[in-house]
Design a protein around this motif. Structure first.
Motif, short mmCIF file in Angstrom:
data_model
loop_
_atom_site.label_atom_id
_atom_site.label_comp_id
_atom_site.label_asym_id
_atom_site.label_seq_id
_atom_site.Cartn_x
_atom_site.Cartn_y
_atom_site.Cartn_z
N ASP A 1 1.02 -1.45 0.19
CA ASP A 1 0.08 -0.11 0.01
C ASP A 1 0.47 0.98 -0.02
O ASP A 1 2.14 1.13 0.54
N SER A 2 0.03 1.98 -0.60
CA SER A 2 1.44 3.24 -0.52
C SER A 2 1.89 4.32 1.14
O SER A 2 2.29 5.17 0.61
N GLY B 1 -0.29 6.06 2.71
CA GLY B 1 -1.01 7.45 2.41
C GLY B 1 -1.97 7.03 3.85
O GLY B 1 -1.93 7.90 4.97
N PHE B 2 -2.83 5.39 4.50
CA PHE B 2 -3.24 5.52 5.75
C PHE B 2 -2.44 5.93 6.47
O PHE B 2 -2.67 6.60 7.60
N GLN C 1 -2.08 3.10 -5.38
CA GLN C 1 -2.21 4.97 -5.97
C GLN C 1 -2.31 5.17 -4.40
O GLN C 1 -2.47 4.98 -3.64
N ASP D 1 -4.08 7.44 -1.92
CA ASP D 1 -5.38 8.22 -2.10
C ASP D 1 -5.00 8.92 -0.60
O ASP D 1 -4.09 9.63 -0.15
N CYS E 1 -7.09 8.76 2.53
CA CYS E 1 -8.97 8.29 3.24
C CYS E 1 -9.36 9.20 4.66
O CYS E 1 -8.30 9.25 5.47
N GLN F 1 -13.17 5.57 -2.61
CA GLN F 1 -13.03 7.10 -1.16
C GLN F 1 -14.81 7.47 -1.35
O GLN F 1 -15.36 6.63 -2.72
N GLY G 1 -11.45 1.92 0.29
CA GLY G 1 -10.62 2.22 0.69
C GLY G 1 -11.55 3.43 1.34
O GLY G 1 -13.25 3.42 1.07
N GLY G 2 -11.25 3.95 2.71
CA GLY G 2 -11.92 4.88 3.85
C GLY G 2 -12.79 3.77 5.19
O GLY G 2 -13.82 4.45 4.78
N LEU G 3 -12.51 2.67 4.68
CA LEU G 3 -13.39 2.17 5.43
C LEU G 3 -12.74 1.08 6.74
O LEU G 3 -11.56 1.32 7.29
N ALA G 4 -13.65 0.59 7.40
CA ALA G 4 -12.64 -0.21 9.32
C ALA G 4 -11.64 1.45 9.39
O ALA G 4 -10.47 1.27 10.25
N MET H 1 -9.27 -2.60 2.35
CA MET H 1 -8.11 -2.29 3.25
C MET H 1 -8.51 -2.19 4.40
O MET H 1 -9.42 -1.66 4.74
N GLY H 2 -7.39 -2.75 4.94
CA GLY H 2 -7.73 -3.04 6.93
C GLY H 2 -8.27 -3.39 7.41
O GLY H 2 -8.58 -3.90 8.49
C1 LIG Z 1 -2.98 5.76 -0.05
C2 LIG Z 1 -2.35 4.06 -0.44
O1 LIG Z 1 -1.76 3.32 0.31
C3 LIG Z 1 -2.95 3.42 1.01
O2 LIG Z 1 -2.50 2.27 2.00
N1 LIG Z 1 -4.44 3.90 1.03
C4 LIG Z 1 -4.95 3.83 1.94
N2 LIG Z 1 -4.44 2.62 2.49
C5 LIG Z 1 -5.90 2.06 3.51
C6 LIG Z 1 -5.68 1.65 4.71
C7 LIG Z 1 -6.38 1.05 6.01
N3 LIG Z 1 -6.29 0.16 7.24
C8 LIG Z 1 -8.09 0.27 7.69
N4 LIG Z 1 -8.01 -0.04 8.83
C9 LIG Z 1 -7.65 -0.40 9.51
N5 LIG Z 1 -8.42 1.24 6.43
C10 LIG Z 1 -7.36 1.57 5.45
C11 LIG Z 1 -8.35 2.44 4.95
C12 LIG Z 1 -7.09 3.15 4.17
C13 LIG Z 1 -7.33 3.96 2.37
O3 LIG Z 1 -8.61 3.45 2.47
N6 LIG Z 1 -6.08 4.06 1.78
#
Ligand SMILES: CCOC(=O)Nc1nc2cc3nc(NC)[nH]c3cc2c(=O)[nH]1
Length: 373
Positions: A93-94, A96-97, A145, A147, A149, A190, A216-219, A247-248
């Motif tokens: 994952d990049s 961002g989170f 990508q 993003d 979050c 998102q 994304g954007g959840l959990a 994700m997550g």
């Molecule tokens: C910026 C792209 O790489 C990412 O990791 N983006 C991203 N990662 C997430 C990780 C998450 N972990 C959780 N819960 C434990 N929710 C997440 C959401 C994202 C996300 O929206 N976007």
């Protein structure tokens, strides 16, 4: 010429899909759970053990690896697979989170994210282009990508701004990724907890013709019901012939309910983090080995498991290790937990193949409710 990235749906049961992703470094059986290997290691596990519990793919974290040991250094040493001795697919994952959650002073502009390292406070700028460059230097097989979050709850206009920025960044990441045969770049949907924004995000990303799509954007602290409702709205807007990655997520219950809504890939720190905190996942629910009630219990966690950590050690011993903060305690419980999660995914895949997913899901859920006898 490396064989291209391909995804096939082998069977369906309602909205649940049994599929297979084929990549040069190997196949990924879906629904799949990806153990989290943040700094190029699945904490307390040898990589052949991670493979041994049945994982086809692990997750690496761009944010951590670029800070330490550095993406260029990993590239000089042959890439992340060589560095960590994991020859199978890796999704990065990049970060961002992580930037949102770990780094104090982060600023977001059209150009990218500026933030300070949580290690030494040094300033960094992460643009969509740099994010893809880092993931390519790591030789990542599935790149995400960049993003934004949004943490929930959030104002509608805030969610909309972040969703639209993420769409522009998806275009830039697609351009930066270019054409890397055998690799894939996934977009990230998102839109927070707003149905209209979720639909707009999913439709715009689908129009980009990417190889896979993350939700994304959840959990991020919302109730499970809200997360599931967003899946009911989002999944139908994504191409049926491409993988969907939530994700997550999540707990075993989250995973069952999300597979039922069309999700193919998951990652979550729970099984590994819980293992380091004395918590065991079993088919009879969670067991907290810190609890004194285990001090004299000669039974293993699960005599029917094929994982030595679950079958060959008494709860009394595991309790002792956890209480004494022995490294072996974290090692055995992480091994047990990852084994449990992979067995859950194996059961889910078999149930979809035999059109028995709903019944099997109910059986699994009853097992947890029965509690730890
Ligand atoms: C910026 C792209 O790489 C990412 O990791 N983006 C991203 N990662 C997430 C990780 C998450 N972990 C959780 N819960 C434990 N929710 C997440 C959401 C994202 C996300 O929206 N976007």
């Amino acid at each position: 010429m490396a064989k291209p990235f391909s995804f096939k749906v082998l069977a369906t049961d309602g909205r649940a899909r049994r599929g297979i992703i084929d990549m040069p470094r190997g196949e990924i059986r879906t629904p799949a759970f990806m153990p989290v290997g943040t700094g190029g290691t699945v904490k307390t596990m040898y990589m052949d053990q991670v493979r041994g519990v049945g994982a086809d793919i692990i997750l690496g974290n761009t944010y951590h690896l670029m800070l330490r040991p550095g993406a260029e250094r990993v590239a000089r040493l042959g890439g992340l697979h060589e560095f960590a001795r994991w020859p199978h697919p890796i999704l990065t994952d990049s970060g961002g989170f992580q930037v949102m959650s770990l780094s104090k002073l982060r600023k977001l502009t059209e150009k990218g994210v500026t933030f300070r390292s949580h290690i030494d406070g040094a300033p960094y700028e992460m643009s969509p282009e740099r994010s893809i460059e880092i993931q390519s230097l790591l030789d990542s097989d599935i790149q995400m990508q960049l993003d934004e979050c949004t943490a929930l709850p959030a104002e509608l206009k805030e969610i909309e701004r972040a969703m639209e920025l993420s769409l522009r960044w998806a275009e830039r990441c697609k351009t930066a990724f270019g054409d890397q045969p055998g690799k894939a770049m996934f977009g990230i949907v998102q839109g927070g907890d707003n149905a209209a924004l979720r639909v707009r995000s999913a439709q715009a990303l689908s129009a980009m013709g990417l190889k896979g799509y993350a939700v994304g954007g959840l959990a991020v602290g919302e109730p499970q019901a809200v997360m599931l409702e967003m899946l009911d709205i989002t999944c139908p807007e994504l191409p049926a012939d491409k993988p969907r990655y939530l994700m997550g997520v999540g707990t075993p219950d989250d995973i069952l309910k999300s597979v039922a809504r069309g999700i193919d890939m998951f990652d979550c720190v729970m099984p590994t983090r819980a293992g380091r905190h004395g918590l065991a996942y079993t088919r009879r629910g969670k067991v907290n080995l810190r609890n004194a009630r285990h001090a004299d219990d000669p039974r293993p966690l699960d005599e029917e498991s094929d994982c030595p950590a679950a079958r060959d050690y008494s709860r009394a011993y595991l309790h002792h290790l956890v209480r004494s903060q022995e490294a072996l305690g974290a090692m055995l419980l992480t091994w047990n937990n990852l084994s449990y999660y992979q067995k859950l995914m194996q059961d889910i895949r078999a149930a979809i193949e035999t059109q028995t997913f709903e019944a099997r899901g109910a059986e699994i859920t009853e097992g947890w409710a029965r509690g730890d006898i």
